[in-house]
Scaffold this motif. Structure first.
Motif, PDB file in Angstrom:
ATOM      1  N   MET A  69       0.896  -1.144  -0.019  1.00 15.12           N
ATOM      2  CA  MET A  69       0.082   0.037  -0.152  1.00 15.12           C
ATOM      3  C   MET A  69       0.933   1.362  -0.053  1.00 15.12           C
ATOM      4  N   LEU A  70       2.047   1.195   0.717  1.00 15.91           N
ATOM      5  CA  LEU A  70       2.835   2.576   0.696  1.00 15.91           C
ATOM      6  C   LEU A  70       3.577   2.630  -0.386  1.00 15.91           C
ATOM      7  N   LEU A  71       4.026   1.564  -0.995  1.00 17.02           N
ATOM      8  CA  LEU A  71       4.672   1.688  -2.457  1.00 17.02           C
ATOM      9  C   LEU A  71       3.737   2.332  -3.561  1.00 17.02           C
ATOM     10  N   PHE A  72       2.361   1.896  -3.337  1.00 14.13           N
ATOM     11  CA  PHE A  72       1.219   2.372  -4.431  1.00 14.13           C
ATOM     12  C   PHE A  72       1.179   3.571  -3.829  1.00 14.13           C
ATOM     13  N   ILE A  73       0.956   4.320  -2.698  1.00 12.32           N
ATOM     14  CA  ILE A  73       0.869   5.508  -2.534  1.00 12.32           C
ATOM     15  C   ILE A  73       2.018   6.584  -2.974  1.00 12.32           C
ATOM     16  N   ASP A  74       3.248   5.932  -2.903  1.00 10.52           N
ATOM     17  CA  ASP A  74       4.496   6.722  -3.302  1.00 10.52           C
ATOM     18  C   ASP A  74       4.295   6.849  -5.145  1.00 10.52           C
ATOM     19  N   ALA A  75       3.741   5.586  -5.688  1.00  4.77           N
ATOM     20  CA  ALA A  75       3.357   5.577  -6.912  1.00  4.77           C
ATOM     21  C   ALA A  75       2.751   6.896  -7.432  1.00  4.77           C
ATOM     22  N   LEU A  76       1.574   6.707  -6.659  1.00  9.99           N
ATOM     23  CA  LEU A  76       0.693   7.986  -7.162  1.00  9.99           C
ATOM     24  C   LEU A  76       1.310   9.372  -6.988  1.00  9.99           C
ATOM     25  N   ASN A  77       2.219   9.638  -5.790  1.00 12.23           N
ATOM     26  CA  ASN A  77       2.887  10.757  -5.653  1.00 12.23           C
ATOM     27  C   ASN A  77       3.506  11.234  -6.993  1.00 12.23           C
ATOM     28  N   MET A  78       4.122  10.176  -7.745  1.00 11.27           N
ATOM     29  CA  MET A  78       5.292  10.197  -8.651  1.00 11.27           C
ATOM     30  C   MET A  78       4.276  10.340  -9.894  1.00 11.27           C
TER      31      MET A  78
END
Length: 395
Positions: A202-211
């Motif tokens: 989930m945290l990697l997903f949110i980081d990807a959204l930020n990118m």
């Protein structure tokens, strides 16, 4: 426009001005959340019945939705103009009617009843449609999907605003999704290699959204927040949930943005050896399909009543009227209920709906809506132009 029809409608609003303010203030004092608007919807349906409308309530399986109809005395609606006035009335948690639905819902209701008083001098059918849950699931989405507006020549509502009024309202579409990442528990110290962290996915997903944000089209928006993580500090979590809203100003951009969000989720799951699933937590709101002819009519009529209109506003908020606008010509002008610059969804805006300035805007807005609808009813060329633009925009 028939002078008799105009006179009947405006006289009705004059007669009911005090009652309108009392009704709006009552709704402000007794706010009901989305899909819980039982008393509000019942009161509105009763008002329509008392005004001689044929009312269906509840409507299309929605317990707090309604529709009131009046047909001109010729008794024939087939092939005749059909005009719909949309009514909103749900409130927000904690801050009540901070979006002004008590005021512009009352405005639409009484404008509809005023037009109803004039139906004896018109040809066609009037519909006053009670549309609950705009703040959450958007009942107009289901109504649009089920064809409620497919035979409508023109649909309208005003939305409460502050500081300025404008007819050329644009909205952002929304896809609202809940993402669930699933992994494998294990002891975080004794055997971490046996675990697969749903939280990491989930945290990697949110980081990807930020990118992803740096590559979005203008006026697109992404919002995400964590709703659930199961486990303890010494247990690798096997479940994590987050909620995402993706917004865009056009349908094609909306599809592209949502597809990119899903790719981010899949990629995060692959990278962390977890699994991910998703589901909509609310209906998908479509961006408004503009109708410049209808907007010009609305703006010119607003100006006739002394309302100064501004232009050129970018899409910011969202509305389920957008879904209606793909089924029939539909507009949602923003109508200032106060000259002060206030933000919607604040306690200050909620207070403005019950102030004297709010009451004055309530009456004036009802007059303008009634006037616009009467012009559509009585001008064949105007209706044809609105409809032709609608069909061209859909193509």
């Amino acid at each position: 426009m028939s002078k008799e029809a105009f006179s009947r409608a405006q006289s009705y609003i004059t007669e009911k001005a005090g009652e309108m303010a009392v009704f709006s203030d009552y709704l402000a004092a007794h706010p009901e959340l989305s899909e819980e608007e039982y008393e509000t919807s019942r009161m509105m349906a009763d008002k329509l019945r008392e005004a001689g409308f044929a009312v269906e309530y509840p409507y299309i399986g929605l317990p707090t939705a309604f529709i009131g109809k009046k047909i001109s005395p010729d008794g024939e609606s087939s092939g005749r103009p059909v005009v719909a006035v949309m009514v909103e009335y749900d409130a927000l948690p904690e801050i009540g009617h901070a979006c002004g639905h008590n005021l512009h819902g009352t405005m639409a209701l009484y404008a509809g009843m005023a037009i109803g008083e004039a139906m004896g001098d018109l040809v066609g059918e009037l519909r006053v449609v009670g549309t609950p849950a705009e703040e959450t699931d958007g009942a107009k989405i289901r109504m649009a999907d089920e064809g409620v507006f497919d035979d409508v020549d023109f649909a309208i509502m005003f939305h409460s605003f502050a500081g300025e009024s404008f007819a050329d309202y644009r909205s952002l579409g929304i896809d609202g999704l809940d993402f669930t990442f699933t992994g494998q528990t294990s002891h975080s110290a004794a055997s971490p290699w046996r675990g697969r962290s749903a939280q990491s996915g989930m945290l990697l997903f949110i980081d990807a959204l930020n990118m992803l944000r740096i590559h979005m089209h203008d006026y697109c928006r992404l919002a995400a927040y964590i709703t659930e993580v199961k486990g303890a500090v010494n247990i690798i979590p096997d479940r994590a949930v987050c909620r995402v809203e993706a917004r865009a100003p056009e349908q094609s951009i909306q599809r592209e943005l949502t597809a990119a969000v899903l790719e981010c989720a899949r990629g995060a799951a692959i990278a962390t050896r977890t699994e991910v699933s998703w589901k909509n937590f609310e209906g998908s709101f479509a961006p408004m399909l503009p109708n410049l002819t209808a907007e010009k009519l609305a703006e010119e009529t607003m100006v006739e009543y002394g309302v100064i209109c501004t232009k050129g506003h970018p899409a910011t908020g969202s509305t389920d009227v957008g879904n209606v606008s793909y089924r029939c010509p539909a507009i949602q002008p923003e109508f200032a209920i106060t000259p002060r610059s206030l933000d919607l969804h604040t306690r200050e805006f909620a207070a403005a709906t019950t102030a004297e300035e709010g009451h004055e805007a309530l009456v004036k807005g009802a007059r303008v809506i009634a006037d616009i609808c009467l012009k559509v009813f009585t001008d064949d060329d105007l209706r044809k132009k609105i409809k032709a633009e609608f069909e061209a925009a859909k193509r």
